[in-house]
Design a protein around this motif. Structure first.
Motif, PDB file in Angstrom:
ATOM      1  N   ARG A   3       0.874  -1.186   0.000  1.00 13.89           N
ATOM      2  CA  ARG A   3       0.000   0.000   0.000  1.00 13.89           C
ATOM      3  C   ARG A   3       0.909   1.233   0.000  1.00 13.89           C
ATOM      4  O   ARG A   3       1.251   1.764   1.044  1.00 13.89           O
ATOM      5  CB  ARG A   3      -0.906   0.005   1.229  1.00 13.89           C
ATOM      6  CG  ARG A   3      -1.880  -1.147   1.260  1.00 13.89           C
ATOM      7  CD  ARG A   3      -2.848  -1.087   2.439  1.00 13.89           C
ATOM      8  NE  ARG A   3      -2.193  -0.784   3.719  1.00 13.89           N
ATOM      9  CZ  ARG A   3      -2.677   0.059   4.629  1.00 13.89           C
ATOM     10  NH1 ARG A   3      -3.808   0.687   4.435  1.00 13.89           N
ATOM     11  NH2 ARG A   3      -2.024   0.257   5.763  1.00 13.89           N
ATOM     12  N   TRP A   4       1.325   1.659  -1.202  1.00 13.19           N
ATOM     13  CA  TRP A   4       2.229   2.796  -1.325  1.00 13.19           C
ATOM     14  C   TRP A   4       1.584   4.048  -0.765  1.00 13.19           C
ATOM     15  O   TRP A   4       0.362   4.200  -0.768  1.00 13.19           O
ATOM     16  CB  TRP A   4       2.604   3.023  -2.794  1.00 13.19           C
ATOM     17  CG  TRP A   4       3.376   1.865  -3.363  1.00 13.19           C
ATOM     18  CD1 TRP A   4       2.917   0.932  -4.234  1.00 13.19           C
ATOM     19  CD2 TRP A   4       4.724   1.503  -3.068  1.00 13.19           C
ATOM     20  NE1 TRP A   4       3.884   0.008  -4.515  1.00 13.19           N
ATOM     21  CE2 TRP A   4       5.016   0.335  -3.802  1.00 13.19           C
ATOM     22  CE3 TRP A   4       5.717   2.047  -2.259  1.00 13.19           C
ATOM     23  CZ2 TRP A   4       6.249  -0.289  -3.765  1.00 13.19           C
ATOM     24  CZ3 TRP A   4       6.950   1.418  -2.221  1.00 13.19           C
ATOM     25  CH2 TRP A   4       7.204   0.266  -2.967  1.00 13.19           C
ATOM     26  N   LEU A   5       2.418   4.951  -0.282  1.00  8.28           N
ATOM     27  CA  LEU A   5       1.917   6.203   0.256  1.00  8.28           C
ATOM     28  C   LEU A   5       1.453   7.123  -0.861  1.00  8.28           C
ATOM     29  O   LEU A   5       2.095   7.203  -1.914  1.00  8.28           O
ATOM     30  CB  LEU A   5       3.011   6.911   1.069  1.00  8.28           C
ATOM     31  CG  LEU A   5       3.582   6.163   2.266  1.00  8.28           C
ATOM     32  CD1 LEU A   5       4.655   7.008   2.950  1.00  8.28           C
ATOM     33  CD2 LEU A   5       2.496   5.781   3.251  1.00  8.28           C
ATOM     34  N   THR A   6       0.366   7.823  -0.610  1.00  8.44           N
ATOM     35  CA  THR A   6      -0.068   8.851  -1.555  1.00  8.44           C
ATOM     36  C   THR A   6       0.898  10.030  -1.431  1.00  8.44           C
ATOM     37  O   THR A   6       1.699  10.102  -0.479  1.00  8.44           O
ATOM     38  CB  THR A   6      -1.491   9.337  -1.226  1.00  8.44           C
ATOM     39  OG1 THR A   6      -1.465   9.999   0.051  1.00  8.44           O
ATOM     40  CG2 THR A   6      -2.502   8.193  -1.206  1.00  8.44           C
ATOM     41  N   GLN A  10       2.987  10.879   1.906  1.00 11.98           N
ATOM     42  CA  GLN A  10       4.450  10.978   1.863  1.00 11.98           C
ATOM     43  C   GLN A  10       4.917  12.326   2.387  1.00 11.98           C
ATOM     44  O   GLN A  10       5.893  12.412   3.131  1.00 11.98           O
ATOM     45  CB  GLN A  10       4.974  10.748   0.442  1.00 11.98           C
ATOM     46  CG  GLN A  10       6.494  10.792   0.338  1.00 11.98           C
ATOM     47  CD  GLN A  10       7.169   9.723   1.177  1.00 11.98           C
ATOM     48  OE1 GLN A  10       6.812   8.553   1.116  1.00 11.98           O
ATOM     49  NE2 GLN A  10       8.153  10.127   1.975  1.00 11.98           N
ATOM     50  N   THR A  11       4.190  13.382   2.029  1.00 18.26           N
ATOM     51  CA  THR A  11       4.534  14.717   2.516  1.00 18.26           C
ATOM     52  C   THR A  11       4.395  14.786   4.031  1.00 18.26           C
ATOM     53  O   THR A  11       5.246  15.365   4.723  1.00 18.26           O
ATOM     54  CB  THR A  11       3.645  15.777   1.829  1.00 18.26           C
ATOM     55  OG1 THR A  11       3.880  15.714   0.418  1.00 18.26           O
ATOM     56  CG2 THR A  11       3.961  17.175   2.326  1.00 18.26           C
ATOM     57  N   THR A  12       3.328  14.194   4.563  1.00 10.08           N
ATOM     58  CA  THR A  12       3.122  14.177   6.015  1.00 10.08           C
ATOM     59  C   THR A  12       4.226  13.390   6.699  1.00 10.08           C
ATOM     60  O   THR A  12       4.798  13.833   7.709  1.00 10.08           O
ATOM     61  CB  THR A  12       1.739  13.583   6.357  1.00 10.08           C
ATOM     62  OG1 THR A  12       0.729  14.381   5.733  1.00 10.08           O
ATOM     63  CG2 THR A  12       1.504  13.533   7.852  1.00 10.08           C
ATOM     64  N   TRP A  13       4.540  12.205   6.178  1.00  6.71           N
ATOM     65  CA  TRP A  13       5.601  11.378   6.752  1.00  6.71           C
ATOM     66  C   TRP A  13       6.942  12.112   6.711  1.00  6.71           C
ATOM     67  O   TRP A  13       7.679  12.142   7.697  1.00  6.71           O
ATOM     68  CB  TRP A  13       5.678  10.039   6.022  1.00  6.71           C
ATOM     69  CG  TRP A  13       6.772   9.148   6.522  1.00  6.71           C
ATOM     70  CD1 TRP A  13       7.884   8.758   5.837  1.00  6.71           C
ATOM     71  CD2 TRP A  13       6.872   8.538   7.818  1.00  6.71           C
ATOM     72  NE1 TRP A  13       8.673   7.946   6.621  1.00  6.71           N
ATOM     73  CE2 TRP A  13       8.068   7.794   7.851  1.00  6.71           C
ATOM     74  CE3 TRP A  13       6.072   8.549   8.948  1.00  6.71           C
ATOM     75  CZ2 TRP A  13       8.490   7.078   8.956  1.00  6.71           C
ATOM     76  CZ3 TRP A  13       6.488   7.828  10.053  1.00  6.71           C
ATOM     77  CH2 TRP A  13       7.676   7.106  10.055  1.00  6.71           C
ATOM     78  N   SER A  14       7.249  12.734   5.580  1.00 10.20           N
ATOM     79  CA  SER A  14       8.507  13.476   5.439  1.00 10.20           C
ATOM     80  C   SER A  14       8.566  14.662   6.408  1.00 10.20           C
ATOM     81  O   SER A  14       9.624  14.949   6.974  1.00 10.20           O
ATOM     82  CB  SER A  14       8.679  13.973   4.005  1.00 10.20           C
ATOM     83  OG  SER A  14       8.815  12.880   3.127  1.00 10.20           O
ATOM     84  N   ALA A  15       7.439  15.330   6.607  1.00  3.64           N
ATOM     85  CA  ALA A  15       7.395  16.450   7.560  1.00  3.64           C
ATOM     86  C   ALA A  15       7.662  15.952   8.976  1.00  3.64           C
ATOM     87  O   ALA A  15       8.391  16.590   9.743  1.00  3.64           O
ATOM     88  CB  ALA A  15       6.044  17.160   7.485  1.00  3.64           C
ATOM     89  N   TYR A  16       7.087  14.801   9.331  1.00  3.80           N
ATOM     90  CA  TYR A  16       7.329  14.224  10.650  1.00  3.80           C
ATOM     91  C   TYR A  16       8.819  13.874  10.821  1.00  3.80           C
ATOM     92  O   TYR A  16       9.425  14.199  11.840  1.00  3.80           O
ATOM     93  CB  TYR A  16       6.474  12.974  10.883  1.00  3.80           C
ATOM     94  CG  TYR A  16       6.994  12.166  12.039  1.00  3.80           C
ATOM     95  CD1 TYR A  16       6.796  12.589  13.348  1.00  3.80           C
ATOM     96  CD2 TYR A  16       7.757  11.016  11.827  1.00  3.80           C
ATOM     97  CE1 TYR A  16       7.334  11.879  14.412  1.00  3.80           C
ATOM     98  CE2 TYR A  16       8.292  10.306  12.885  1.00  3.80           C
ATOM     99  CZ  TYR A  16       8.080  10.740  14.173  1.00  3.80           C
ATOM    100  OH  TYR A  16       8.623  10.051  15.214  1.00  3.80           O
TER     101      TYR A  16
END
Length: 153
Positions: A3-6, A10-16
């Protein structure tokens, strides 16, 4: 099936990740000014909160989510610096008991005000009360999921 990130996920994960990295780097730099590392501080806070300032090594490892080998190596370095002492556990000679020394307590007393001020400046003061409540709720939910999936005690 993966289940690839949308793009938004991905932006949220990268911000975290960016926030975590920057916050940890700032906290580490702050503690370094007082002669401690983040791992030193984590261990010392856990010990200071324990009854008598003492924990079995296995309980300390569980408390801070470290494996036995990492903890053992770091405790050896802290012992050499006089911040903690290790001794056979009173109830089981196979176990190790870890306690803060007076030197360790003093180092913690000296570093804590600066550390707390930095936490306040970089984290607490950046959140509204509602954001703080939401972050705490989300953090608890994610931590629980990680504990259940990862077998963390």
């Amino acid at each position: 099936m993966v289940r690839w990130l949308t793009a938004e996920e991905q932006t949220t994960w990268s911000a975290y990740i960016r926030m975590r990295q920057r916050l940890e780097a700032a906290m580490a730099a702050g503690l370094a000014r007082d002669g401690l590392s983040m791992p030193d501080y984590e261990i010392m806070v856990a010990l200071s909160a324990a009854p008598g300032g003492r924990l079995r090594a296995r309980d300390l490892a569980a408390e801070i989510c470290w494996d036995k080998s990492r903890l053992s190596k770091h405790l050896a370095r802290m012992d050499t610096r006089g911040l903690i002492e290790r001794a056979p556990a009173a109830d089981d000679a196979r176990g190790i008991s870890v306690c803060l020394t007076e030197r360790g307590r003093e180092a913690l007393r000296r570093a804590a005000p600066n550390h707390v001020e930095l936490v306040r400046q970089l984290f607490v003061d950046e959140l509204t009360p509602d954001e703080s409540t939401l972050l705490r709720t989300l953090s608890d939910r994610v931590a629980t999921a990680a504990e259940e999936l990862g077998g963390i005690d």
